[in-house]
Write a protein that holds these residues in place. Structure first.
Motif, short mmCIF file in Angstrom:
data_model
loop_
_atom_site.label_atom_id
_atom_site.label_comp_id
_atom_site.label_asym_id
_atom_site.label_seq_id
_atom_site.Cartn_x
_atom_site.Cartn_y
_atom_site.Cartn_z
N GLN A 94 8.51 -7.44 7.15
CA GLN A 94 7.97 -8.78 7.35
C GLN A 94 6.46 -8.79 7.17
N ARG A 153 -0.28 -15.39 3.05
CA ARG A 153 0.73 -16.16 3.77
C ARG A 153 1.28 -17.28 2.89
N LYS A 154 0.37 -17.91 2.15
CA LYS A 154 0.79 -18.98 1.24
C LYS A 154 1.72 -18.42 0.16
N ALA A 155 1.53 -17.15 -0.17
CA ALA A 155 2.35 -16.50 -1.20
C ALA A 155 3.67 -16.00 -0.62
N GLY A 156 3.90 -16.22 0.67
CA GLY A 156 5.19 -15.88 1.26
C GLY A 156 5.18 -14.78 2.29
N ALA A 157 4.02 -14.22 2.58
CA ALA A 157 3.96 -13.15 3.58
C ALA A 157 4.18 -13.71 4.97
N LYS A 158 5.07 -13.06 5.75
CA LYS A 158 5.28 -13.49 7.14
C LYS A 158 4.12 -13.01 8.00
N ALA A 181 3.42 -9.83 -1.53
CA ALA A 181 4.39 -10.42 -0.59
C ALA A 181 5.82 -10.07 -0.99
N GLU A 182 6.08 -10.10 -2.30
CA GLU A 182 7.43 -9.75 -2.78
C GLU A 182 7.74 -8.28 -2.53
N LYS A 189 8.83 -7.82 1.04
CA LYS A 189 10.23 -8.26 1.20
C LYS A 189 11.19 -7.24 0.58
N SER A 211 1.26 -12.90 -4.54
CA SER A 211 2.72 -13.08 -4.66
C SER A 211 3.42 -11.74 -4.82
N GLU A 212 2.84 -10.88 -5.64
CA GLU A 212 3.48 -9.58 -5.88
C GLU A 212 3.47 -8.71 -4.62
#
Lengths: 70, 70
Positions: B54, A14-19, B45-46, B49, B42-43
């Motif tokens: 989501q 989540r911190k890495a951007g996952a919703k 999560a990207e 996207k 990060s990868e």
């Protein structure tokens, strides 16, 4: 080896951007991280032996990282 | 990010064959593991996207692993 509890992995994602994070994603992430940690540990221990030492040092870990280039 | 307590890392290194483990080795190992975990998160999560989702799924983590080839 369970390196991290699943809740901690979910937080990390989540911190890495996952919703949202599926349960399976955290399970697979934990497996990946655990296998990675085991490989690095084996390689660092082998490097110490390779260098004729009984003690694994910071330099062994740094050398594993250097050889892996990441 | 401290992924694992230093004592756990020392245990992991011993299990991997280390006779002794310096404090610096555990500190460096923790740093390496934490950075690795952050990159994978990060990868993944990207990738979710990138795929118009989501939710980070098991398949995202597996795809990161596949692309990294380890």
């Amino acid at each position: 080896m369970a390196v991290l509890p699943l809740k901690a992995i979910e937080r990390l994602l989540r911190k890495a951007g996952a919703k949202r994070v599926s349960k399976g994603a955290s399970v697979e992430f934990a497996k990946y991280l655990g296998e990675f940690a085991g490989e690095i540990a084996s390689e660092a221990a082998e490097l110490a032996k390779h260098s004729g030492r009984q003690t694994v040092t910071e330099q062994d870990v740094l050398m594993v990282r250097k050889i892996r280039r990441r």
